[in-house]
Design a protein around this motif. Structure first.
Motif, short mmCIF file in Angstrom:
data_model
loop_
_atom_site.label_atom_id
_atom_site.label_comp_id
_atom_site.label_asym_id
_atom_site.label_seq_id
_atom_site.Cartn_x
_atom_site.Cartn_y
_atom_site.Cartn_z
N LYS A 34 70.30 -53.06 -20.81
CA LYS A 34 69.53 -51.83 -20.61
C LYS A 34 68.49 -52.01 -19.50
O LYS A 34 67.99 -53.11 -19.26
CB LYS A 34 68.86 -51.39 -21.89
N ARG A 35 68.16 -50.88 -18.87
CA ARG A 35 67.14 -50.87 -17.83
C ARG A 35 66.43 -49.53 -17.87
O ARG A 35 67.09 -48.49 -18.01
CB ARG A 35 67.77 -51.09 -16.45
N TYR A 36 65.10 -49.51 -17.78
CA TYR A 36 64.31 -48.28 -17.89
C TYR A 36 63.48 -48.10 -16.63
O TYR A 36 62.38 -48.64 -16.53
CB TYR A 36 63.40 -48.33 -19.12
N PRO A 37 63.97 -47.32 -15.65
CA PRO A 37 63.22 -47.13 -14.40
C PRO A 37 61.84 -46.50 -14.62
O PRO A 37 60.90 -46.75 -13.86
CB PRO A 37 64.13 -46.21 -13.58
N ASN A 38 61.72 -45.68 -15.66
CA ASN A 38 60.44 -45.02 -15.97
C ASN A 38 59.79 -45.69 -17.18
O ASN A 38 59.36 -45.04 -18.12
CB ASN A 38 60.66 -43.53 -16.25
N GLN A 39 59.70 -47.00 -17.13
CA GLN A 39 59.27 -47.77 -18.30
C GLN A 39 57.87 -47.40 -18.78
O GLN A 39 57.61 -47.38 -19.99
CB GLN A 39 59.37 -49.28 -18.01
N ILE A 40 56.95 -47.08 -17.89
CA ILE A 40 55.58 -46.73 -18.29
C ILE A 40 55.59 -45.45 -19.11
O ILE A 40 54.95 -45.35 -20.18
CB ILE A 40 54.66 -46.58 -17.06
N GLN A 41 56.31 -44.45 -18.64
CA GLN A 41 56.39 -43.17 -19.35
C GLN A 41 57.05 -43.33 -20.71
O GLN A 41 56.63 -42.74 -21.70
CB GLN A 41 57.17 -42.16 -18.51
N VAL A 42 58.11 -44.15 -20.77
CA VAL A 42 58.83 -44.36 -22.03
C VAL A 42 57.90 -44.96 -23.08
O VAL A 42 57.83 -44.48 -24.23
CB VAL A 42 60.05 -45.27 -21.80
N VAL A 43 57.17 -46.00 -22.72
CA VAL A 43 56.31 -46.67 -23.69
C VAL A 43 55.11 -45.79 -24.04
O VAL A 43 54.69 -45.72 -25.20
CB VAL A 43 55.85 -48.04 -23.16
N THR A 44 54.55 -45.09 -23.05
CA THR A 44 53.41 -44.20 -23.32
C THR A 44 53.82 -43.08 -24.28
O THR A 44 53.07 -42.72 -25.20
CB THR A 44 52.88 -43.61 -22.01
N SER A 45 55.01 -42.53 -24.06
CA SER A 45 55.50 -41.49 -24.97
C SER A 45 55.72 -42.04 -26.37
O SER A 45 55.43 -41.38 -27.37
CB SER A 45 56.82 -40.90 -24.42
N GLY A 46 56.23 -43.28 -26.44
CA GLY A 46 56.42 -43.91 -27.75
C GLY A 46 55.11 -44.11 -28.49
O GLY A 46 55.03 -43.93 -29.71
#
Length: 345
Positions: free
Chosen positions: A61-73
């Motif tokens: 897996k790879r998350y180009p928008n990793q900051i947004q993903v974790v912040t939303s979580g």
């Protein structure tokens, strides 16, 4: 002196667990955010997910928008927390009414909404004494959470203290936030936006700070129609604290409706009558000890103590009848249930 109902003790434990969940969940997300805030963050977050070894998720897996993903979580942890806090209070307030009508004879006699053809136990088709559903059938008519504070004042003749009543707008704000999260995908509506900006909410925050909080309260987020609710975990914990002080005063009123010896009935019911209970962890030698163990749960630090004979005498005077009118004492049921529980340990 601390007297409590079973419903309040259960709620208190749930609230503590929720607070721990919110703090630990937020800490985990915050540490994750610090780790993936780097040039290789997209791949690193993917590697963390892969490390969970969940076969259904696949690999690489790879998350180009990793900051947004974790912040939303991180925000979702807070949102889940407020839904759970609201659900715990909803369940508590219903169960508090049930405890009041189940164990307080004076409440059933003097409070019209609680009056019904009552029996603590009923004989099942399998000839076992089981919990009578009469009290649950009454509380099923209690209505929605939106009117719960007013309903309990009517049903239990509860009169909130002025300082508590001043905080009620925070309860209604919490309820509106919960509804938007649960039913509208966290989108703010016009009602929530308008209510959150009202003078009542501002005053309620000030009153709660003055009377109930030793620390400075966290600032509430701004709610704008068409935007998503964005809570922090500290906001969810704060709303949990608001619900707790309301629950605490409700509990104090409920125990005031109960006579001393009616706590024995409650201890018998939860220690012996219900099928399962998480507090039932000690292998007792006698039925009196089983019931006394639960009495300590409800009368902790209370100067009034009950001797084993007080327990057996009280329950011997309490009777339940089958459909044919044949009566059995609660003490006989307690002895039989104690033997059954020992056999199943």
């Amino acid at each position: 002196m601390a007297r409590n109902t079973e419903s309040f003790i259960t709620y208190f434990n749930q609230r503590e667990a929720l607070t721990n969940y919110l703090q630990v969940g937020t800490a985990a997300m915050e540490l994750l955010l610090r780790n993936v805030t780097a040039a290789n963050g997209p791949n690193l977050l993917g590697a963390f997910v892969d490390a969970c070894a969940v076969s259904h998720w696949g690999k690489g897996k790879r998350y180009p928008n990793q900051i947004q993903v974790v912040t939303s979580g991180k925000a979702e942890v807070a949102h889940h927390g407020i839904i759970r806090h609201a659900a715990a209070f909803d369940n508590f307030s219903r169960n508090l009414v049930t405890d009041s009508m189940r164990f307080s004879e004076s409440a059933r006699r003097t409070l019209p909404k609680l009056s019904h053809d009552h029996s603590l136990l009923t004989l099942s088709p399998q000839k076992r004494w089981v919990v009578c559903p009469c009290c649950n059938q009454v509380v099923d008519k209690i209505g929605s959470l939106a009117e719960r504070l007013e309903t309990l004042q009517e049903w239990l003749a509860w009169k909130p203290t002025p300082k508590l009543r001043d905080t009620f707008p925070l309860f209604h704000l919490m309820r509106r936030i919960r509804n938007r999260i649960a039913h509208y995908d966290s989108m703010v509506g016009a009602e929530l936006e308008e209510y959150s900006k009202g003078k009542e909410v501002e005053e309620a925050v000030r009153h709660f700070q003055k009377h109930y909080s030793k620390r400075t309260l966290p600032a509430l987020p701004t709610f704008r129609r068409g935007e998503r609710v964005m809570l922090e975990a500290v906001n969810s914990i704060m709303f949990g604290a608001v619900l707790y002080v309301i629950a605490k005063e409700m509990n104090e009123h409920a125990v005031s409706l109960m006579e001393d010896f009616e706590f024995i009935d409650m201890a018998f019911f939860y220690s012996s009558a219900v099928e399962e209970h998480s507090f039932r962890t000690v292998r007792h030698r006698a039925a009196e000890g089983r019931i006394a163990y639960f009495l300590d749960r409800y009368l902790r630090r209370d100067p009034r103590s009950f001797k084993p004979k007080d327990i057996s005498d009280r329950l011997s005077r309490q009777h339940v009848s089958d459909s044919g009118g044949s009566a059995t004492s609660l003490w006989a049921v307690a002895l039989k249930r104690h033997r059954d529980l020992l056999a199943n340990d």
